[in-house]
Write a protein that holds these residues in place. Structure first.
Motif, PDB file in Angstrom:
ATOM      1  N   ALA A   1       0.826  -1.204   0.000  1.00 40.46           N
ATOM      2  CA  ALA A   1       0.000   0.000   0.000  1.00 40.46           C
ATOM      3  C   ALA A   1       0.864   1.259   0.000  1.00 40.46           C
ATOM      4  CB  ALA A   1      -0.925  -0.008   1.218  1.00 40.46           C
ATOM      5  N   ALA A   2       1.927   1.244   0.818  1.00 42.15           N
ATOM      6  CA  ALA A   2       2.822   2.402   0.866  1.00 42.15           C
ATOM      7  C   ALA A   2       3.543   2.589  -0.457  1.00 42.15           C
ATOM      8  CB  ALA A   2       3.823   2.236   2.008  1.00 42.15           C
ATOM      9  N   ALA A   3       3.956   1.483  -1.074  1.00 41.12           N
ATOM     10  CA  ALA A   3       4.664   1.579  -2.346  1.00 41.12           C
ATOM     11  C   ALA A   3       3.757   2.121  -3.450  1.00 41.12           C
ATOM     12  CB  ALA A   3       5.217   0.205  -2.739  1.00 41.12           C
ATOM     13  N   VAL A   4       2.535   1.553  -3.532  1.00 40.91           N
ATOM     14  CA  VAL A   4       1.602   2.017  -4.559  1.00 40.91           C
ATOM     15  C   VAL A   4       1.209   3.477  -4.327  1.00 40.91           C
ATOM     16  CG1 VAL A   4      -0.720   1.702  -5.511  1.00 40.91           C
ATOM     17  CG2 VAL A   4       0.724  -0.289  -5.058  1.00 40.91           C
ATOM     18  N   GLY A   5       0.934   3.812  -3.058  1.00 38.74           N
ATOM     19  CA  GLY A   5       0.593   5.198  -2.739  1.00 38.74           C
ATOM     20  C   GLY A   5       1.718   6.160  -3.068  1.00 38.74           C
ATOM     21  N   GLY A   6       2.957   5.747  -2.773  1.00 36.60           N
ATOM     22  CA  GLY A   6       4.093   6.606  -3.090  1.00 36.60           C
ATOM     23  C   GLY A   6       4.247   6.826  -4.573  1.00 36.60           C
ATOM     24  N   LEU A   7       4.072   5.756  -5.366  1.00 39.42           N
ATOM     25  CA  LEU A   7       4.181   5.901  -6.818  1.00 39.42           C
ATOM     26  C   LEU A   7       3.077   6.800  -7.371  1.00 39.42           C
ATOM     27  CD1 LEU A   7       5.051   2.221  -7.833  1.00 39.42           C
ATOM     28  CD2 LEU A   7       6.566   4.213  -7.939  1.00 39.42           C
ATOM     29  N   TRP A   8       1.846   6.625  -6.843  1.00 38.02           N
ATOM     30  CA  TRP A   8       0.738   7.446  -7.308  1.00 38.02           C
ATOM     31  C   TRP A   8       0.954   8.921  -6.976  1.00 38.02           C
ATOM     32  CZ3 TRP A   8      -3.113  10.277  -4.684  1.00 38.02           C
ATOM     33  CH2 TRP A   8      -4.176  10.699  -5.491  1.00 38.02           C
TER      34      TRP A   8
ATOM     35  N   ALA B   1       3.872  10.362  -6.384  1.00 42.74           N
ATOM     36  CA  ALA B   1       5.006  10.873  -7.158  1.00 42.74           C
ATOM     37  C   ALA B   1       4.576  11.204  -8.583  1.00 42.74           C
ATOM     38  CB  ALA B   1       6.128   9.832  -7.170  1.00 42.74           C
ATOM     39  N   ARG B   2       3.745  10.333  -9.154  1.00 47.56           N
ATOM     40  CA  ARG B   2       3.243  10.610 -10.508  1.00 47.56           C
ATOM     41  C   ARG B   2       2.399  11.883 -10.523  1.00 47.56           C
ATOM     42  NH1 ARG B   2      -1.339   9.572 -13.409  1.00 47.56           N
ATOM     43  NH2 ARG B   2      -1.077   9.156 -15.672  1.00 47.56           N
ATOM     44  N   GLY B   3       1.549  12.049  -9.492  1.00 41.85           N
ATOM     45  CA  GLY B   3       0.741  13.261  -9.402  1.00 41.85           C
ATOM     46  C   GLY B   3       1.584  14.511  -9.248  1.00 41.85           C
ATOM     47  N   ALA B   4       2.670  14.411  -8.436  1.00 45.73           N
ATOM     48  CA  ALA B   4       3.549  15.566  -8.254  1.00 45.73           C
ATOM     49  C   ALA B   4       4.222  15.930  -9.570  1.00 45.73           C
ATOM     50  CB  ALA B   4       4.603  15.251  -7.186  1.00 45.73           C
ATOM     51  N   LEU B   5       4.669  14.917 -10.323  1.00 44.86           N
ATOM     52  CA  LEU B   5       5.297  15.178 -11.619  1.00 44.86           C
ATOM     53  C   LEU B   5       4.312  15.821 -12.573  1.00 44.86           C
ATOM     54  CD1 LEU B   5       7.696  14.895 -13.556  1.00 44.86           C
ATOM     55  CD2 LEU B   5       6.911  12.583 -14.083  1.00 44.86           C
ATOM     56  N   GLN B   6       3.057  15.334 -12.555  1.00 48.96           N
ATOM     57  CA  GLN B   6       2.029  15.901 -13.430  1.00 48.96           C
ATOM     58  C   GLN B   6       1.777  17.361 -13.087  1.00 48.96           C
ATOM     59  OE1 GLN B   6       0.494  14.234 -15.841  1.00 48.96           O
ATOM     60  NE2 GLN B   6      -1.021  15.737 -16.454  1.00 48.96           N
ATOM     61  N   ARG B   7       1.672  17.662 -11.776  1.00 50.62           N
ATOM     62  CA  ARG B   7       1.423  19.050 -11.377  1.00 50.62           C
ATOM     63  C   ARG B   7       2.623  19.935 -11.704  1.00 50.62           C
ATOM     64  NH1 ARG B   7      -2.289  16.291 -10.825  1.00 50.62           N
ATOM     65  NH2 ARG B   7      -4.217  16.683  -9.661  1.00 50.62           N
ATOM     66  N   TRP B   8       3.829  19.389 -11.598  1.00 47.54           N
ATOM     67  CA  TRP B   8       5.015  20.172 -11.939  1.00 47.54           C
ATOM     68  C   TRP B   8       5.011  20.525 -13.427  1.00 47.54           C
ATOM     69  CZ3 TRP B   8       9.333  18.661 -15.012  1.00 47.54           C
ATOM     70  CH2 TRP B   8      10.393  19.578 -15.009  1.00 47.54           C
ATOM     71  N   ARG B   9       4.613  19.545 -14.249  1.00 42.82           N
ATOM     72  CA  ARG B   9       4.550  19.813 -15.677  1.00 42.82           C
ATOM     73  C   ARG B   9       3.440  20.813 -15.987  1.00 42.82           C
ATOM     74  NH1 ARG B   9       5.169  14.076 -18.729  1.00 42.82           N
ATOM     75  NH2 ARG B   9       5.487  15.453 -20.509  1.00 42.82           N
ATOM     76  N   ASP B  10       2.334  20.750 -15.245  1.00 40.58           N
ATOM     77  CA  ASP B  10       1.257  21.712 -15.444  1.00 40.58           C
ATOM     78  C   ASP B  10       1.706  23.124 -15.079  1.00 40.58           C
ATOM     79  OD1 ASP B  10      -0.427  19.790 -16.338  1.00 40.58           O
ATOM     80  OD2 ASP B  10      -1.482  19.516 -14.449  1.00 40.58           O
ATOM     81  N   LEU B  11       2.502  23.243 -14.009  1.00 39.77           N
ATOM     82  CA  LEU B  11       3.003  24.556 -13.615  1.00 39.77           C
ATOM     83  C   LEU B  11       3.854  25.174 -14.718  1.00 39.77           C
ATOM     84  CD1 LEU B  11       3.936  24.024  -9.856  1.00 39.77           C
ATOM     85  CD2 LEU B  11       2.163  25.508 -10.762  1.00 39.77           C
ATOM     86  N   ARG B  12       4.630  24.321 -15.381  1.00 39.13           N
ATOM     87  CA  ARG B  12       5.461  24.825 -16.468  1.00 39.13           C
ATOM     88  C   ARG B  12       4.615  25.313 -17.632  1.00 39.13           C
ATOM     89  NH1 ARG B  12      10.127  20.903 -18.217  1.00 39.13           N
ATOM     90  NH2 ARG B  12      10.583  22.768 -19.435  1.00 39.13           N
ATOM     91  N   ALA B  13       3.429  24.692 -17.786  1.00 40.31           N
ATOM     92  CA  ALA B  13       2.548  25.071 -18.893  1.00 40.31           C
ATOM     93  C   ALA B  13       1.516  26.115 -18.509  1.00 40.31           C
ATOM     94  CB  ALA B  13       1.833  23.840 -19.438  1.00 40.31           C
ATOM     95  N   ALA B  14       1.512  26.580 -17.256  1.00 42.56           N
ATOM     96  CA  ALA B  14       0.460  27.487 -16.764  1.00 42.56           C
ATOM     97  C   ALA B  14       0.911  28.932 -16.793  1.00 42.56           C
ATOM     98  CB  ALA B  14       0.047  27.095 -15.346  1.00 42.56           C
TER      99      ALA B  14
END
Length: 392
Positions: free
Chosen positions: A12-19, A21-34
């Motif tokens: 659960a911790a591993a899956v939650g961490g990956l999810w 981390a993926r969300g953080a990367l997505q938001r970081w990419r959105d910030l670059r495009a915002a």
């Protein structure tokens, strides 16, 4: 028993961490495009997801070490006792069922749930038959549910077009429509470029893109209305600049939608227009021709007749000014060139055309055209929602 007891929280911790981390990367990419003018990005969602991913990483490390050292070896004995206790409880519960009321089914009360809100029933009463300014009554229609794309609900009915003939109209209700039974919502009309087709037939992921924007929590939800493009020409949006009233002054559509759903009254404070690719010129023409009806317009990845649209903007009602977003991917050189030419032509145009607030988004970049289109749709949704929220 050490590993079986720890494997669930470890996974659960591993899956939650990956999810996260993926969300953080997505938001970081959105910030670059915002960076599109008023589309300011929010760093907190990215920071919170990054922090959550780090916490999950620490948990995974700790659980892995504990598993290796066998720190909870004593739990195997306690686990057996717990299993026996659980079995005793299950046996006692099983023995209690025969004492239920005759004819009852064990667990029925537990499994019974409240029925979800019936969006179709609440959102689809018969449309009002009040007459439009041209004297044509709105079609009495029932909107039937045809799917649930993008987390919302898609409905469909036949509504009279500006030519007096029935045409298919699809309405996408955001998830909040069923949850907030007393709320009213702004409306965005999305235009298609192929005769007798709605925009979602041309851009299948349009509802997913809008739904993804609403899921961020930073975009005010709105209803999306997709009427069929008119027939009579192979490319309606190429000719619409010469006759913008064909898409802008659609009184029957506005009357029917307002009578059938919980919307704000039609007008610039709560109604906007959107077009993607081939439908972009239609959205630009509608927004420039009737800013007194549509308070904001967004055109995504379009090609425009700058001279015709400038003339359209110049003939807009006096005292009104259009608000228009022209969005294209960073690698779409032709689309960005067309957007900049239209912006320059409007700025130098006469009358209301020169007063149009035209903004260009040129910073979206991703690894595929589909991903770029989704990001452009999210930007357009945010732009539309922010403009309608400020107007109202």
């Amino acid at each position: 028993m050490v590993r079986p007891l720890l494997v669930i929280p470890l996974l659960a911790a591993a899956v939650g961490g990956l999810w996260l981390a993926r969300g953080a990367l997505q938001r970081w990419r959105d910030l670059r495009a915002a960076e599109t003018y008023e589309l300011a990005g929010d760093r907190w969602p990215m920071l919170m997801r990054a922090g959550g991913a780090m916490v999950c990483g620490v948990c995974v490390t700790a659980l892995t070490v504990l598993t290796a050292l066998g720190a909870f070896g004593g739990l195997s004995r306690g686990g057996a006792g717990a299993d026996r206790a659980g079995s005793a409880i299950d046996a006692a519960a099983a023995g209690a069922w025969p004492r239920s009321a005759p004819g009852s089914v064990p667990g029925a009360a537990v499994r019974q749930q409240a029925a979800p809100p019936d969006a179709v029933a609440s959102a689809a009463p018969a449309a009002s038959a009040s007459a439009t300014p041209g004297g044509t009554p709105a079609v009495t229609s029932r909107f039937d549910s045809v799917g649930h794309p993008g987390g919302g609900e898609l409905l469909q009915s036949a509504v009279l077009g500006p030519d007096g003939k029935p045409r298919n109209v699809r309405v996408w209700l955001p998830p909040q429509y069923a949850k907030e039974s007393n709320a009213r919502f702004p409306v965005v009309v999305i235009h298609a470029a192929t005769p007798r087709k709605t925009a979602d037939a041309e851009v299948p992921d349009v509802f997913e893109g809008i739904g993804a924007a609403l899921q961020t929590g930073r975009v005010r939800p709105f209803i999306l209305v997709a009427p069929e493009a008119p027939s009579g020409t192979a490319h309606p949006c190429e000719l619409v600049a010469a006759a913008p009233a064909a898409v802008a002054d659609d009184a029957t559509l506005r009357t029917t939608i307002a009578a059938s759903f919980r919307t704000f009254p039609p007008g610039p404070a709560s109604w906007g227009t959107l077009g993607v690719e081939g439908g972009a010129p239609c959205a630009a023409a509608a927004g420039l021709a009737r800013p007194d009806l549509y308070g904001v317009a967004a055109a995504v990845s379009g090609r425009y007749d700058a001279a015709a649209l400038t003339q359209t903007g110049a003939e807009a009602p006096a005292g009104s000014s259009a608000k228009l977003l022209l969005a294209a991917a960073k690698g779409d050189a032709a689309g960005l060139d067309a957007a900049r030419k239209l912006q320059s032509a409007l700025k130098a145009g006469p009358g209301p055309a020169a007063k149009a607030d035209v903004r260009i988004s040129d910073n979206v970049q991703d690894y595929s055209a589909d991903r770029e289109r989704l990001r452009l749709l999210r930007q357009a949704a945010q732009f539309l929602a922010e403009a309608l929220a400020k107007a109202s």
